[in-house]
Design a protein around this motif. Sequence first.
Motif, PDB file in Angstrom:
ATOM      1  N   ASN A  45      12.824 -30.535  25.808  1.00 33.14           N
ATOM      2  CA  ASN A  45      11.682 -30.129  25.242  1.00 33.14           C
ATOM      3  C   ASN A  45       9.914 -31.126  25.223  1.00 33.14           C
ATOM      4  OD1 ASN A  45      12.559 -31.629  22.920  1.00 33.14           O
ATOM      5  ND2 ASN A  45      11.944 -29.962  21.384  1.00 33.14           N
TER       6      ASN A  45
ATOM      7  N   ILE B 135      12.538 -21.482  15.057  1.00 37.06           N
ATOM      8  CA  ILE B 135      13.320 -22.005  16.220  1.00 37.06           C
ATOM      9  C   ILE B 135      13.239 -20.470  16.721  1.00 37.06           C
ATOM     10  CG2 ILE B 135      15.237 -22.834  17.244  1.00 37.06           C
ATOM     11  CD1 ILE B 135      14.874 -24.755  15.236  1.00 37.06           C
TER      12      ILE B 135
ATOM     13  N   ILE C 170      16.146 -27.754  22.316  1.00 36.26           N
ATOM     14  CA  ILE C 170      16.209 -28.778  21.409  1.00 36.26           C
ATOM     15  C   ILE C 170      17.381 -29.906  21.114  1.00 36.26           C
ATOM     16  CG2 ILE C 170      16.395 -29.196  18.829  1.00 36.26           C
ATOM     17  CD1 ILE C 170      14.655 -25.812  18.963  1.00 36.26           C
TER      18      ILE C 170
ATOM     19  N   ASP D 293      15.413 -21.399  22.267  1.00 27.86           N
ATOM     20  CA  ASP D 293      14.696 -22.848  22.219  1.00 27.86           C
ATOM     21  C   ASP D 293      15.760 -23.948  22.165  1.00 27.86           C
ATOM     22  OD1 ASP D 293      12.356 -22.313  22.415  1.00 27.86           O
ATOM     23  OD2 ASP D 293      12.110 -21.847  20.945  1.00 27.86           O
TER      24      ASP D 293
END
Length: 69
Positions: free
Chosen positions: A68, A55, A63, A59
Amino acid sequence: MATLSTEFVNLGQAASEKTGIVGRLVNKLAESVVAARTYNELNALTDAQLRDIGIYRNDITNIAFGKNK
């Protein structure tokens, strides 16, 4: 706070079969608590720890809050 979030998740699971306004509200609240906890826990990791699980720091929001998809 862990107890509070667990209680909301349990309420959300119990209300998941309910279709009324209260059931939907409890579900949304439970989802928000889980998302915030996920965000906070991932954000507390170091960059090296995040890399270990594949990760990137940018992100985390996607997440945690399910953007996403």
